[in-house]
Design an enzyme around this catalytic site. Sequence first.
Site, PDB file in Angstrom:
ATOM      1  N   LYS A 283      -2.205  58.433  38.499  1.00  0.00           N
ATOM      2  CA  LYS A 283      -0.753  58.494  38.407  1.00  0.00           C
ATOM      3  C   LYS A 283      -0.347  59.742  37.639  1.00  0.00           C
ATOM      4  CE  LYS A 283       0.369  53.563  38.597  1.00  0.00           C
ATOM      5  NZ  LYS A 283       0.956  52.413  37.849  1.00  0.00           N
ATOM      6  N   GLU A 369       4.586  36.404  41.392  1.00  0.00           N
ATOM      7  CA  GLU A 369       5.772  35.651  41.017  1.00  0.00           C
ATOM      8  C   GLU A 369       5.582  34.143  41.191  1.00  0.00           C
ATOM      9  OE1 GLU A 369       6.984  39.760  42.423  1.00  0.00           O
ATOM     10  OE2 GLU A 369       5.737  38.143  43.241  1.00  0.00           O
ATOM     11  N   ARG A 397      10.804  35.251  45.715  1.00  0.00           N
ATOM     12  CA  ARG A 397       9.444  35.088  46.236  1.00  0.00           C
ATOM     13  C   ARG A 397       8.800  33.795  45.734  1.00  0.00           C
ATOM     14  NH1 ARG A 397       6.155  40.661  46.142  1.00  0.00           N
ATOM     15  NH2 ARG A 397       5.835  40.172  48.331  1.00  0.00           N
TER      16      ARG A 397
END
Length: 630
Positions: A283, A369, A397
């Site tokens: 990243k 979730e 979700r």
Amino acid sequence: MDISDRYPLLARIDSPADLRGLPEESLEPLTQELRDFLIQTMKHTGGHFAANLGSVELATALHYVFDTPRDRIVWDVGHQAYPHKILTGRRDRLASIRHLGGLAPFPTRNESEYDTFGVGHSSTSVSAALGMAIAAARSGEARRVVAVIGDGAMTAGLAYEALNHAGSLDVDMLVILNDNDMSISENVGAMSNYLAKLLSGKLYSSIREGSKKLIRRMPTVWELARRSEEHFKGMVLPGTLFEELGLNYVGPIDGHDLDALLPTLRNLKDLKGPQFLHVMTRKGKGYAPAEKDPIKWHGPGPFDPEKGELIKKAPGGPSYSRIFGDWLMDMAAADPRIIGITPAMREGSGMVEFEKRFPDRYFDVGIAEQHSVTLAAGMACDGMKPVVAIYSTFLQRAYDQLIHDVALQNLPVLFAIDRGGLVGADGPTHHGAFDLSYLRCIPNMVVMAPADELECRQMLSTGIALEQPSAVRYPRGVGPGVVAGKTLEPLPVGKAEIRREGSKVAILAFGAMVPVAEAVAPDINATVVNMRFIKPLDQELVLRLARSHRAIVTLEDNAVSGGAGSAVNEVLALHNLALPTLNLGIPDRFIEHGSRAECLAAAGLDAASVAAGIRTWVGETIRFRAGHSA
């Protein structure tokens, strides 16, 4: 300055076909130009940054090797898809990304034929790509399908459900795991790149398949060979899990090394069946501040690239996320049963300091979730007081778990629902437009929406004191500026508050719409009510106002369909009160991206639109009723 002066190669790329026309030796300098272009563009606009710097070589290699858009590339989430957008004809519009009328923040099918699947929530790419691969096989199309999924998305069960299914089918698809959680160590260098090329090559593939056909006739030898292969790969490569799921694992390889990426992708492109390539990227690659702190630079606003500093915003009050985080620490200090849970949204949900202060009472479950909700239910069963900090759009979700595992068992789980309403630049995949509708229909739920910062703390204290499931839903950003203090005192459940006494028209406002109602009320001398509770609704006050006013307006930053206004309508109908009622909220369409203020205006929920809408409706309604009475 003309773009070709600074970016001579990138300026020539208006489509992947142009990219494939370049000699291979030009790709390395092209990626350097692409990375610099990203930095120089994002410094003005902000946006998802660190992950996109890390996917430059991968996006370039994919479009160079595969025949896009005929071949399908499905990007997971889209945090890593800016280079893909640049290479697919949207370079000159990148500065408009996340702005009103500009490029969407994530891949979007109606924006480009190269965006094969619309995304916003993670872990969907493998399922979507598998569907495309099956469709290609059934239609006899000889096209390739590639899913690019990040390591963070691999914490979601959906990804493994899709991988398990893919491994059981004889379809041609490639899953690329873009693993950017760590720096590339030496053992992911030359040796592993060499192994990846070897394992993806036709020689190894033919030997592997031929050996299987030969020794399947001898079960004992076949089992021994299978176990030996798994043992060897388990020692050298972290691919045993994916092999068990039925995918041919290759990697890990350096995702910034085009000399490794290109031949490996070419080899995998020609292999039959489901393939899995493990790519290691960094990243923030190529920009030192982002490499050092990829979390800070995940989605920054405008910044100074030379100084490596974010451009500071004008000081303002604490955000609702900060209000929640402060409340959580105060409540945890007062009650040892408090547990904080988040599905990978520690920073966004305001839980950084809570983790530091109460590390043994903080649980980040990753992008999972559904698990976060049922985990909380289990804790509540045995006496804990779990608080699930979750964005509105992500709670969607876990709806089944919310109903079956929490509400059906009437467990005291508190949901701190951030980003309720219209969130702004992340657009329709992230707007919290439906929570009041999908929460209020669930039995045992208490649903609250604060009008200001103080009420946010009071409602959180109300929810945690209940012996049943509850939700406090608040918007992104800052509130109207009411000092929150340190109160842990709850509110009386189901009681609204009259903020302004007027005549004829009563505006029943919910949550963040209360300040809007207060702004427009003087112009029409309306009564303003801060409803506070969506469920249970203050029916007594609603009925009293209905009998003392000529019309009622409900105002919410939630979908009109089935929302808080619908709850008011139900009360009026139940008591046979035929009162003119106007429901204002998010209309029955998806609101696109822009600033939060622009999104509210697009939905007709800014003060000017609300005032005009009420004036027009009231005038027409009163005239109609007067004429009808005559």
